[in-house]
Design a protein around this motif. Structure first.
Motif, mmCIF file in Angstrom:
data_model
loop_
_atom_site.group_PDB
_atom_site.id
_atom_site.type_symbol
_atom_site.label_atom_id
_atom_site.label_comp_id
_atom_site.label_asym_id
_atom_site.label_seq_id
_atom_site.Cartn_x
_atom_site.Cartn_y
_atom_site.Cartn_z
ATOM 1 N N SER A 9 -5.343 2.444 12.415
ATOM 2 C CA SER A 9 -4.399 3.427 11.878
ATOM 3 C C SER A 9 -5.138 4.678 11.396
ATOM 4 O O SER A 9 -5.964 4.609 10.481
ATOM 5 C CB SER A 9 -3.613 2.811 10.715
ATOM 6 N N PRO A 10 -4.841 5.839 11.984
ATOM 7 C CA PRO A 10 -5.543 7.057 11.552
ATOM 8 C C PRO A 10 -5.190 7.465 10.130
ATOM 9 O O PRO A 10 -6.014 8.057 9.424
ATOM 10 C CB PRO A 10 -5.074 8.106 12.564
ATOM 11 N N TYR A 11 -3.955 7.156 9.710
ATOM 12 C CA TYR A 11 -3.547 7.483 8.338
ATOM 13 C C TYR A 11 -4.336 6.625 7.344
ATOM 14 O O TYR A 11 -4.706 7.069 6.262
ATOM 15 C CB TYR A 11 -2.051 7.245 8.144
ATOM 16 N N PRO A 33 0.802 -4.202 9.746
ATOM 17 C CA PRO A 33 2.135 -4.508 9.222
ATOM 18 C C PRO A 33 2.970 -5.419 10.091
ATOM 19 O O PRO A 33 3.858 -6.098 9.583
ATOM 20 C CB PRO A 33 2.785 -3.124 9.072
ATOM 21 N N ARG A 34 2.661 -5.478 11.402
ATOM 22 C CA ARG A 34 3.497 -6.312 12.280
ATOM 23 C C ARG A 34 2.954 -7.728 12.435
ATOM 24 O O ARG A 34 3.559 -8.544 13.114
ATOM 25 C CB ARG A 34 3.618 -5.664 13.661
ATOM 26 N N GLY A 47 7.354 -0.602 5.447
ATOM 27 C CA GLY A 47 6.531 -1.511 6.248
ATOM 28 C C GLY A 47 5.400 -0.793 6.958
ATOM 29 O O GLY A 47 5.049 -1.146 8.091
ATOM 30 N N ARG A 48 4.828 0.219 6.309
ATOM 31 C CA ARG A 48 3.779 1.007 6.969
ATOM 32 C C ARG A 48 2.490 0.979 6.164
ATOM 33 O O ARG A 48 2.508 0.839 4.934
ATOM 34 C CB ARG A 48 4.224 2.471 7.093
ATOM 35 N N VAL A 49 1.412 1.155 6.926
ATOM 36 C CA VAL A 49 0.109 1.347 6.297
ATOM 37 C C VAL A 49 -0.346 2.776 6.560
ATOM 38 O O VAL A 49 0.018 3.349 7.596
ATOM 39 C CB VAL A 49 -0.940 0.339 6.836
ATOM 40 N N PRO A 50 -1.117 3.335 5.617
ATOM 41 C CA PRO A 50 -1.665 2.696 4.432
ATOM 42 C C PRO A 50 -0.628 2.585 3.310
ATOM 43 O O PRO A 50 0.256 3.412 3.187
ATOM 44 C CB PRO A 50 -2.782 3.665 4.022
ATOM 45 N N ASP A 62 3.388 7.727 1.199
ATOM 46 C CA ASP A 62 2.567 7.440 2.343
ATOM 47 C C ASP A 62 1.238 8.154 2.203
ATOM 48 O O ASP A 62 0.898 8.558 1.090
ATOM 49 C CB ASP A 62 3.278 7.755 3.660
ATOM 50 N N SER A 63 0.498 8.372 3.307
ATOM 51 C CA SER A 63 -0.896 8.777 3.132
ATOM 52 C C SER A 63 -1.088 10.105 2.389
ATOM 53 O O SER A 63 -2.038 10.212 1.604
ATOM 54 C CB SER A 63 -1.622 8.775 4.483
ATOM 55 N N PRO A 64 -0.245 11.130 2.567
ATOM 56 C CA PRO A 64 -0.474 12.338 1.769
ATOM 57 C C PRO A 64 -0.339 12.085 0.267
ATOM 58 O O PRO A 64 -1.074 12.667 -0.548
ATOM 59 C CB PRO A 64 0.599 13.314 2.266
HETATM 60 N N1 LIG Z 1 3.545 9.196 7.440
HETATM 61 C C1 LIG Z 1 2.921 7.903 7.236
HETATM 62 C C2 LIG Z 1 2.677 7.240 8.577
HETATM 63 C C3 LIG Z 1 2.135 5.826 8.426
HETATM 64 C C4 LIG Z 1 2.319 5.035 9.710
HETATM 65 O O1 LIG Z 1 3.220 5.338 10.519
HETATM 66 N N2 LIG Z 1 1.508 3.997 9.885
HETATM 67 C C5 LIG Z 1 1.649 3.151 11.046
HETATM 68 C C6 LIG Z 1 0.297 2.643 11.508
HETATM 69 S S1 LIG Z 1 -0.622 3.946 12.260
HETATM 70 C C7 LIG Z 1 2.458 1.939 10.678
HETATM 71 O O2 LIG Z 1 2.189 1.331 9.666
HETATM 72 N N3 LIG Z 1 3.472 1.620 11.496
HETATM 73 C C8 LIG Z 1 4.315 0.501 11.261
HETATM 74 C C9 LIG Z 1 4.173 -0.566 12.285
HETATM 75 O O3 LIG Z 1 3.210 -0.538 13.056
HETATM 76 O O4 LIG Z 1 5.021 -1.444 12.274
HETATM 77 C C10 LIG Z 1 1.627 8.090 6.447
HETATM 78 O O5 LIG Z 1 1.105 9.220 6.465
HETATM 79 O O6 LIG Z 1 1.174 7.153 5.770
#
Ligand SMILES: N[C@@H](CCC(=O)N[C@@H](CS)C(=O)NCC(=O)O)C(=O)O
Length: 202
Positions: A9-11, A33-34, A47-50, A62-64
């Motif tokens: 994950s780049p974030y 997360p999955r 349900g997102r990382v980070p 989220d990341s910002p």
């Molecule tokens: N805008 C969010 C984007 C975070 C995001 O979309 N992370 C992805 C991984 S790169 C994620 O967790 N997606 C949920 C999934 O894979 O189910 C941030 O900046 O933290």
């Protein structure tokens, strides 16, 4: 504090780089997360990382928001300028540009996982063009400088290198170094930083 994240994950990488550059004590928990049993959604409804978990149980996303919170914890170094609204905006705008590259690259990645006959060419083109324009702007804005903004490392550099490393991972065929020599020159010392290397080779 604990950072829930994933290595691809780049974030997550951006948040990790802020933690490492500022020398903040933390645990990094690899929790895609999955994956079955992933705890991410218990803490972050999206349900997102980070997702950052503070010691009192507060979840930050989220990341910002994570990066801004972390930057406020100490000033060694200051990664988002304080006081000067223009300098601050410029660093946050770089972050938005880098996050936008990540967003578009993630869309392209997800589209690519669909069966070929279901992939939407228009979506791939739209997001591919957005990345191309963003890289061209970054190249122009950098103009041969060592740092995205000012005379030292900021969140702008950490966000941009995170986006570029994600392109290396998912769009190696794009070959951004050849197309954007200024970006390539800027990236070499940034990629050599201990923090960045720690996220690339655990
Ligand atoms: N805008 C969010 C984007 C975070 C995001 O979309 N992370 C992805 C991984 S790169 C994620 O967790 N997606 C949920 C999934 O894979 O189910 C941030 O900046 O933290």
């Amino acid at each position: 504090m604990k950072l829930l994240g994933s290595d691809t994950s780049p974030y997550t990488r951006k948040a990790r780089l802020v933690l490492l550059e500022k020398g903040l004590t933390h645990q990094y928990l690899i929790t895609p997360p999955r994956e079955p049993g992933s705890p991410v959604a218990q803490h972050n409804p999206l349900g997102r990382v980070p997702t950052l978990l503070l010691d009192d149980g507060t979840a930050v996303y989220d990341s910002p928001v994570i990066c801004e919170y972390l930057d406020g914890l100490n000033d060694r170094p200051v990664l988002i300028p304080r006081g000067d609204p223009v300098a601050r905006m410029r660093v946050r705008r770089w972050e938005a540009l880098a996050d936008g590259i990540m967003d578009s690259a993630v869309v392209i990645r997800l589209e690519g996982l669909r069966p070929p006959e279901k992939q939407e060419a228009a979506t791939l083109t739209l997001h591919g063009n957005a990345i191309t324009r963003a890289l061209a702007l970054a190249e122009r804005e950098l103009g041969g400088r060592a740092w995205c903004e000012g005379s030292a490392l900021t969140l702008a550099d950490l966000a941009l290198v995170s986006a570029l490393l994600y392109l290396d991972l998912r769009q190696a065929e794009r070959g951004w170094r050849a197309g954007y020599p200024g970006l390539a020159a800027w990236s070499a010392p940034v990629l050599a930083r201990q923090s960045v290397r720690a996220t690339v080779t655990p």
